[in-house]
Scaffold this active site. Sequence first.
Site, PDB file in Angstrom:
ATOM      1  N   ASP A 125       0.846  -1.193   0.000  1.00 49.47           N
ATOM      2  CA  ASP A 125       0.000   0.000   0.000  1.00 49.47           C
ATOM      3  C   ASP A 125       0.878   1.239   0.000  1.00 49.47           C
ATOM      4  OD1 ASP A 125      -2.589   1.222   0.090  1.00 49.47           O
ATOM      5  OD2 ASP A 125      -2.167   1.799   2.146  1.00 49.47           O
ATOM      6  N   HIS A 132      -4.186  13.996   0.344  1.00 51.63           N
ATOM      7  CA  HIS A 132      -4.368  13.170   1.541  1.00 51.63           C
ATOM      8  C   HIS A 132      -3.169  13.296   2.475  1.00 51.63           C
ATOM      9  CE1 HIS A 132      -5.332   9.754   4.105  1.00 51.63           C
ATOM     10  NE2 HIS A 132      -4.149   9.224   3.815  1.00 51.63           N
ATOM     11  N   ARG A 141       1.203  16.882  12.427  1.00 46.91           N
ATOM     12  CA  ARG A 141       2.503  17.549  12.603  1.00 46.91           C
ATOM     13  C   ARG A 141       2.461  19.049  12.352  1.00 46.91           C
ATOM     14  NH1 ARG A 141       3.453  12.868   9.834  1.00 46.91           N
ATOM     15  NH2 ARG A 141       3.482  13.965   7.827  1.00 46.91           N
ATOM     16  N   GLU A 198     -10.444   3.895   3.379  1.00 43.74           N
ATOM     17  CA  GLU A 198      -9.583   4.671   2.500  1.00 43.74           C
ATOM     18  C   GLU A 198      -9.927   4.331   1.057  1.00 43.74           C
ATOM     19  OE1 GLU A 198      -5.597   5.568   5.167  1.00 43.74           O
ATOM     20  OE2 GLU A 198      -5.461   4.124   3.518  1.00 43.74           O
ATOM     21  N   GLU A 200      -9.137   3.957  -2.605  1.00 41.53           N
ATOM     22  CA  GLU A 200      -7.921   3.753  -3.396  1.00 41.53           C
ATOM     23  C   GLU A 200      -8.234   3.026  -4.704  1.00 41.53           C
ATOM     24  OE1 GLU A 200      -4.473   2.276  -1.401  1.00 41.53           O
ATOM     25  OE2 GLU A 200      -5.136   2.954   0.575  1.00 41.53           O
ATOM     26  N   ASP A 230      -8.908   0.325   1.748  1.00 41.76           N
ATOM     27  CA  ASP A 230      -7.909  -0.066   2.734  1.00 41.76           C
ATOM     28  C   ASP A 230      -8.431   0.319   4.123  1.00 41.76           C
ATOM     29  OD1 ASP A 230      -5.468  -0.983   3.735  1.00 41.76           O
ATOM     30  OD2 ASP A 230      -4.598   1.024   3.674  1.00 41.76           O
ATOM     31  N   ARG A 234      -7.527   3.956  12.947  1.00 40.41           N
ATOM     32  CA  ARG A 234      -6.678   5.127  13.151  1.00 40.41           C
ATOM     33  C   ARG A 234      -6.089   5.195  14.559  1.00 40.41           C
ATOM     34  NH1 ARG A 234      -5.694   6.507   7.953  1.00 40.41           N
ATOM     35  NH2 ARG A 234      -7.614   6.926   6.803  1.00 40.41           N
ATOM     36  N   GLN A 237      -3.281   2.708  14.789  1.00 37.45           N
ATOM     37  CA  GLN A 237      -2.167   3.230  14.003  1.00 37.45           C
ATOM     38  C   GLN A 237      -1.419   4.344  14.749  1.00 37.45           C
ATOM     39  OE1 GLN A 237      -3.306   4.466  10.081  1.00 37.45           O
ATOM     40  NE2 GLN A 237      -1.291   5.241   9.546  1.00 37.45           N
ATOM     41  N   LYS A 250      -3.694  -1.745   9.766  1.00 42.34           N
ATOM     42  CA  LYS A 250      -4.073  -1.959   8.371  1.00 42.34           C
ATOM     43  C   LYS A 250      -4.263  -3.434   8.033  1.00 42.34           C
ATOM     44  CE  LYS A 250      -3.212   2.389   6.998  1.00 42.34           C
ATOM     45  NZ  LYS A 250      -4.073   3.243   6.172  1.00 42.34           N
ATOM     46  N   THR A 254      -8.650  -5.656   3.527  1.00 42.38           N
ATOM     47  CA  THR A 254      -8.572  -4.780   2.361  1.00 42.38           C
ATOM     48  C   THR A 254      -9.582  -5.312   1.359  1.00 42.38           C
ATOM     49  OG1 THR A 254      -6.214  -4.336   2.731  1.00 42.38           O
ATOM     50  CG2 THR A 254      -7.095  -3.878   0.533  1.00 42.38           C
ATOM     51  N   THR A 346      -4.567   6.718  -0.456  1.00 42.82           N
ATOM     52  CA  THR A 346      -5.875   7.373  -0.422  1.00 42.82           C
ATOM     53  C   THR A 346      -5.965   8.472  -1.467  1.00 42.82           C
ATOM     54  OG1 THR A 346      -6.012   6.919   1.937  1.00 42.82           O
ATOM     55  CG2 THR A 346      -7.512   8.573   1.065  1.00 42.82           C
ATOM     56  N   GLU A 360     -10.062  12.525   7.194  1.00 43.08           N
ATOM     57  CA  GLU A 360     -10.003  13.853   6.579  1.00 43.08           C
ATOM     58  C   GLU A 360     -11.362  14.547   6.583  1.00 43.08           C
ATOM     59  OE1 GLU A 360      -7.433  13.728   2.781  1.00 43.08           O
ATOM     60  OE2 GLU A 360      -8.076  11.659   3.151  1.00 43.08           O
TER      61      GLU A 360
END
Length: 418
Positions: A125, A132, A141, A198, A200, A230, A234, A237, A250, A254, A346, A360
């Site tokens: 992936d 994204h 961040r 996600e 994709e 996917d 969160r 993660q 993850k 999938t 994504t 998001e």
Amino acid sequence: MPLIPSWVDSANAPDCDFPLNNLPYGVFSLAEEEPRCGVAIGDMILDMAAAEEDGLIVLTDEPLFALPFWNDLMEQGPAVWAALRARLTALLARGAPDREAVEPLLVPLAEARLHLPFVVSEYTDFYAGRHHATNVGTMFRGAENALPPNWLHMPIGYNGRASSVVVSGTPVRRPWGQLKSADHDMPAFLPSRRFDFELELGAVVGTPSDGPLATAGAEAHIFGFVLLNDWSARDIQAWEYQPLGPFQAKATATSLSPWIVPKAALEPFRADTPAREVPLLDHLRDDGPGLFDIDLQVTLAPEGQPATTITRTNYREMYFSAAQQLAHHSTAGCPMNAGDLLGSGTISGPGKPERGSLLELSWGGEEPLTLDTGETRSFLQDGDTLTLTGHAQGDGYRIGFGACSGQVLPALKDPYRP
């Protein structure tokens, strides 16, 4: 390119996902029969095993289609892929001389059970959508450090789990995992509270490789494309990803759409990758239009309730193409095999309605999304069904993927307690 008319009337409807211009590859079964290869045409499936047995399609000395996967055909390479596509077009085009022989081999799509169309050899992936990556990086961040220093130079990725790739329609169980909140010193083992999707596109590798590939050479190894969800936990993660990245967050599942759309069907819809503000190294340099103009949509339906469209975007928003992802994957000499699956990362656009994940859309839960039912969502709730769809729009026809859907089931009881 205009519509190629078929004697299968349903294939000529402008809103049909599977016109003669498409010819996607899948695996189907009826009642108690064994799964076998099929090609979608309109609202029907051409039984490829039967067509091969009747001598209507002969590509090699050995049978290719009396199997529950397309890997054997994929390994044959582009020349055989092109020969098959030409033969299928000749058999199914309006006025085809073999219509009487082919017609009994058609199966109603509505009566078939669909399976994974190929054996997934490995799954990788990527994180190759700039919108994204910028959104997620800004949340975690700050805007000034949204993209890591390497992001504009190469498609970042991680090796996922081929064992948990499932076909559309397979329910997905909410996972357990280690969660660590800021106000606790120790993590706790709990069901994920921030389960997400996600949006994709998955590239399916056909021709195996041995040694490094450049972008130009990598293109020929790609057999086709599928829609890909996917599923992502969160909160799991957030605790586990430093320093090595996603792992159990993850690994739950999938989901793939059940039809592989051939790369050849998407050729008329080529789109350019974005202008490069940082030049790419030679082996990753763009080699013509590497993306495709594919409209994508995601709906969310609470259990027993109508669906709400929560995302509309387009694959042309990606920063790195599938060929660049494949080339980068091979740079250290990693052999690529028939059936390798590459998730695009994504797919999000610049606007809020174009974001390809709930992380998001709800901005990390700070801005819950309101559904048409009046309910709100920051992350997925038990019973929710996510459905991904997509198509490339042609002149009076479209190249569709079918649906990629899955319902969230409640977490099981704690697996470590009696």
